[in-house]
Design an enzyme around this catalytic site. Structure first.
Site, PDB file in Angstrom:
ATOM      1  N   GLU A 181       0.686  -1.205  -0.331  1.00 61.30           N
ATOM      2  CA  GLU A 181      -0.044   0.089   0.224  1.00 61.30           C
ATOM      3  C   GLU A 181       0.875   1.059   0.150  1.00 61.30           C
ATOM      4  OE1 GLU A 181      -2.270   0.200   3.178  1.00 61.30           O
ATOM      5  OE2 GLU A 181      -3.973  -1.897   1.873  1.00 61.30           O
ATOM      6  N   CYS A 193       6.535  -7.219   7.801  1.00 65.77           N
ATOM      7  CA  CYS A 193       7.317  -6.714   7.307  1.00 65.77           C
ATOM      8  C   CYS A 193       7.740  -7.660   9.032  1.00 65.77           C
ATOM      9  CB  CYS A 193       7.133  -5.247   8.935  1.00 65.77           C
ATOM     10  SG  CYS A 193       8.135  -4.864   8.973  1.00 65.77           S
ATOM     11  N   CYS A 214       6.235  -5.423  16.060  1.00 66.88           N
ATOM     12  CA  CYS A 214       6.123  -4.288  16.519  1.00 66.88           C
ATOM     13  C   CYS A 214       4.505  -4.805  17.366  1.00 66.88           C
ATOM     14  CB  CYS A 214       6.035  -2.809  15.603  1.00 66.88           C
ATOM     15  SG  CYS A 214       7.865  -2.530  16.044  1.00 66.88           S
ATOM     16  N   CYS A 228       1.127  -2.994  15.608  1.00 64.62           N
ATOM     17  CA  CYS A 228       1.437  -2.446  14.278  1.00 64.62           C
ATOM     18  C   CYS A 228       0.495  -3.474  13.505  1.00 64.62           C
ATOM     19  CB  CYS A 228       2.534  -2.378  13.611  1.00 64.62           C
ATOM     20  SG  CYS A 228       3.414  -2.094  11.898  1.00 64.62           S
ATOM     21  N   GLY A 274       6.997  -1.877   6.163  1.00 61.24           N
ATOM     22  CA  GLY A 274       8.286  -2.698   6.083  1.00 61.24           C
ATOM     23  C   GLY A 274       9.482  -2.112   6.732  1.00 61.24           C
ATOM     24  N   GLU A 275      10.316  -1.835   7.212  1.00 65.80           N
ATOM     25  CA  GLU A 275      11.623  -1.605   7.954  1.00 65.80           C
ATOM     26  C   GLU A 275      12.529  -0.723   6.587  1.00 65.80           C
ATOM     27  OE1 GLU A 275      12.714  -0.323  10.913  1.00 65.80           O
ATOM     28  OE2 GLU A 275      14.199   0.335   9.702  1.00 65.80           O
ATOM     29  N   SER A 288      11.744   6.177   8.186  1.00 69.15           N
ATOM     30  CA  SER A 288      11.472   6.070   9.502  1.00 69.15           C
ATOM     31  C   SER A 288      12.265   4.727   9.793  1.00 69.15           C
ATOM     32  CB  SER A 288      10.223   6.208   9.849  1.00 69.15           C
ATOM     33  OG  SER A 288       9.795   5.869  11.031  1.00 69.15           O
ATOM     34  N   SER A 330      11.296   5.467  15.158  1.00 70.23           N
ATOM     35  CA  SER A 330       9.977   5.516  15.800  1.00 70.23           C
ATOM     36  C   SER A 330      10.141   4.520  17.431  1.00 70.23           C
ATOM     37  CB  SER A 330       9.461   4.106  15.297  1.00 70.23           C
ATOM     38  OG  SER A 330       9.171   4.397  14.009  1.00 70.23           O
ATOM     39  N   HIS A 343       8.049   5.317  20.529  1.00 73.67           N
ATOM     40  CA  HIS A 343       6.858   4.639  21.318  1.00 73.67           C
ATOM     41  C   HIS A 343       6.971   4.837  23.332  1.00 73.67           C
ATOM     42  CE1 HIS A 343       5.435   4.510  17.347  1.00 73.67           C
ATOM     43  NE2 HIS A 343       6.145   3.586  16.878  1.00 73.67           N
ATOM     44  N   ASN A 399      -3.710   4.193  16.240  1.00 70.90           N
ATOM     45  CA  ASN A 399      -5.000   3.480  14.413  1.00 70.90           C
ATOM     46  C   ASN A 399      -5.051   1.845  15.596  1.00 70.90           C
ATOM     47  OD1 ASN A 399      -5.075   6.093  14.140  1.00 70.90           O
ATOM     48  ND2 ASN A 399      -3.795   5.851  13.007  1.00 70.90           N
ATOM     49  N   CYS A 452      -1.780   5.500   9.732  1.00 69.64           N
ATOM     50  CA  CYS A 452      -0.814   4.929   9.659  1.00 69.64           C
ATOM     51  C   CYS A 452      -1.140   3.214  10.844  1.00 69.64           C
ATOM     52  CB  CYS A 452       0.042   5.327  11.251  1.00 69.64           C
ATOM     53  SG  CYS A 452       0.342   7.368  11.043  1.00 69.64           S
TER      54      CYS A 452
HETATM   55  N1  SAH Z   1       9.358   0.388  10.076  1.00 68.70           N
HETATM   56  C1  SAH Z   1       9.809   1.728   9.893  1.00 68.70           C
HETATM   57  C2  SAH Z   1       8.363   2.423   8.923  1.00 68.70           C
HETATM   58  C3  SAH Z   1       6.854   2.208   9.647  1.00 68.70           C
HETATM   59  S1  SAH Z   1       6.146   3.610  10.040  1.00 68.70           S
HETATM   60  C4  SAH Z   1       9.403   2.756  11.854  1.00 68.70           C
HETATM   61  O1  SAH Z   1       9.178   1.620  12.468  1.00 68.70           O
HETATM   62  O2  SAH Z   1       9.286   3.667  11.774  1.00 68.70           O
HETATM   63  C5  SAH Z   1       5.297   3.548  10.701  1.00 68.70           C
HETATM   64  C6  SAH Z   1       4.603   4.081  11.655  1.00 68.70           C
HETATM   65  O3  SAH Z   1       3.106   4.125  12.326  1.00 68.70           O
HETATM   66  C7  SAH Z   1       5.755   3.714  12.908  1.00 68.70           C
HETATM   67  O4  SAH Z   1       6.061   4.612  13.440  1.00 68.70           O
HETATM   68  C8  SAH Z   1       5.279   3.416  13.714  1.00 68.70           C
HETATM   69  O5  SAH Z   1       5.117   3.246  14.789  1.00 68.70           O
HETATM   70  C9  SAH Z   1       3.746   3.534  13.131  1.00 68.70           C
HETATM   71  N2  SAH Z   1       2.381   2.807  14.031  1.00 68.70           N
HETATM   72  C10 SAH Z   1       2.415   1.360  13.515  1.00 68.70           C
HETATM   73  N3  SAH Z   1       1.599   1.174  14.057  1.00 68.70           N
HETATM   74  C11 SAH Z   1       0.614   2.523  14.534  1.00 68.70           C
HETATM   75  C12 SAH Z   1      -0.739   2.244  14.848  1.00 68.70           C
HETATM   76  N4  SAH Z   1      -1.443   1.267  14.509  1.00 68.70           N
HETATM   77  N5  SAH Z   1      -1.238   3.080  15.303  1.00 68.70           N
HETATM   78  C13 SAH Z   1      -0.351   4.536  15.142  1.00 68.70           C
HETATM   79  N6  SAH Z   1       1.122   3.791  14.577  1.00 68.70           N
HETATM   80  C14 SAH Z   1       1.315   3.212  14.012  1.00 68.70           C
END
Ligand code: SAH
Length: 370
Positions: A94, A114, A118, A121, A167-168, A199, A221, A223, A298, A341
């Site tokens: 996507e 990915c 996490c 996610c 993805g990362e 990111s 990221s 968190h 989200n 996200c």
């Molecule tokens: N793998 C990379 C790129 C993904 S970026 C990274 O971790 O940075 C996507 C961003 O949205 C990241 O900061 C991730 O942690 C965040 N994210 C993932 N799931 C989410 C969710 N359910 N609600 C809000 N943010 C989320």
């Protein structure tokens, strides 16, 4: 046997010049073709009118220009546009465009699925299949730019790219760096360095490698402000704990005057949104020039997490702001089309068995199905 021809979307400017040299053509020819591809969205050599007929025929015989196929696309009530792009037989990823008054941001994927797992996610629940090629990464920008009628230096609806899709990106280093080079090249999409953001969940050695290879904005990221909680949410933290991660961030900004790191912090009710954690975060943010971006969680089917209350997000933000830490709250966009996200899922043929495991935990009721 069908011979697969090189796809020109796989090359940055230098790579394209080398490829042209290998078929006896001058570098400026590569530059001309690049402009057709990225400024006018032309993929048919026959339409490249300033390229001589003989060369057009030679190119058609040796190489191809193949963008990703759009499986479907959908526009949200707020203008957010999502594409599902087919990458091969059964995998799809996507890409999301988010228009705002003063800019337009495209959220680009780097892998099919990915592997980082996490906990909050949705992409993680899909498991991992493979890295995207450079063509598949830059192709996402190309599909969106064509849709938007982008013309670099004239009309630009797409002004920013964030590598924040599925993805990362640092686990697909070479292809991501090459694609980001085309994003910032004048013959490509001509975006300023700071308008392309990578990111990462925090792969320390790869942040150092990126620092040498590319000049883009870095988002991390985070968190959670302590290792115990962060390891729970982002398992990668076990390998690269916060102190080491911040060390890599310090090295990244040290090489770039005026740069700062954006720390993403997804706000989850009762998990990481307590005032005490905001105070811990303030202390960390003192160590590196930084901005904090709070992302209201989200939700997606099967998750055990919930979005923090608005008031808790405001309080958390206030503690940071009062301590002079620049902090924004990301407005949730496109959630009516699952484009927010952490909601990107695509279609992943999972090679990690993560999907099966996730379904099993759902069945066993260890996870409250939404
Ligand atoms: N793998 C990379 C790129 C993904 S970026 C990274 O971790 O940075 C996507 C961003 O949205 C990241 O900061 C991730 O942690 C965040 N994210 C993932 N799931 C989410 C969710 N359910 N609600 C809000 N943010 C989320």
């Amino acid at each position: 046997m069908t011979v697969v021809k090189p796809n020109l979307f796989d090359y940055d400017r230098q790579g394209l010049r080398d490829l042209f040299a290998s078929i006896g053509e001058k570098p400026y020819r590569a530059d001309q073709v690049m402009k057709w591809m990225y400024h006018r969205h032309v993929t048919d050599f026959g339409q490249m009118t300033d390229v001589g007929k003989a060369l057009r025929e030679k190119l058609s015989a040796h190489v191809d220009i193949v963008p990703p196929k759009t499986v479907f696309e959908k526009q949200s009530a707020d203008g957010t546009h999502k594409w599902l792009l087919g990458m091969d037989g059964s995998n799809a990823i996507e890409t999301v465009f988010i228009p705002e008054t003063s800019r337009g941001t495209l959220c680009v994927s780097s892998q099919v699925g990915c592997g980082l797992n996490c906990q909050f996610c949705s992409t993680a629940t899909q498991g991992f299949n493979r890295n995207l090629s450079a063509a598949e990464i830059i192709g996402q920008v190309w599909v969106a730019a064509r849709h938007l009628g982008n013309v670099p230096h004239h009309q630009r609806k797409l002004t920013n790219v964030v590598m924040m899709g599925m993805g990362e990106p640092l686990l697909n280093f070479d292809n991501v760096v090459r694609a980001m080079s085309v994003m910032r090249d004048d013959l490509g999409f001509g975006l300023a360095n700071k308008r392309v953001t990578l990111s990462t969940a925090g792969l320390v050695p790869m942040i150092d490698k990126l620092s040498e290879a590319s000049d883009v904005s870095l988002a991390v990221s985070l968190h959670a402000p302590n290792d115990e909680l962060r390891t729970e949410l982002v398992p990668l933290n076990k390998k690269y704990p916060i102190a080491e991660l911040l060390g890599a961030c310090q090295r990244y900004v040290a090489k770039r005057p005026r740069a700062s790191i954006t720390f993403e912090y997804t706000m989850m009710k009762g998990i990481n949104d307590k005032p005490e954690l905001a105070r811990q975060l303030v202390k960390l943010m003192r160590k590196v020039p930084s901005k904090v971006n709070l992302i209201p969680f989200n939700p997606f089917t099967g998750t055990r997490f919930e979005r923090s209350e608005e008031e808790d997000i405001r309080n958390f933000q206030k503690i940071l702001l009062d301590a002079n830490v620049l902090t924004t709250v990301r407005r949730t966009r496109g959630d009516d089309i699952d484009a927010a996200c952490g909601q990107l899922k695509g279609q992943v043929v999972d090679r990690t068995r993560r999907q099966a495991e996730f379904r099993r935990t759902l069945d066993e009721g260890q996870v409250d199905a939404a």
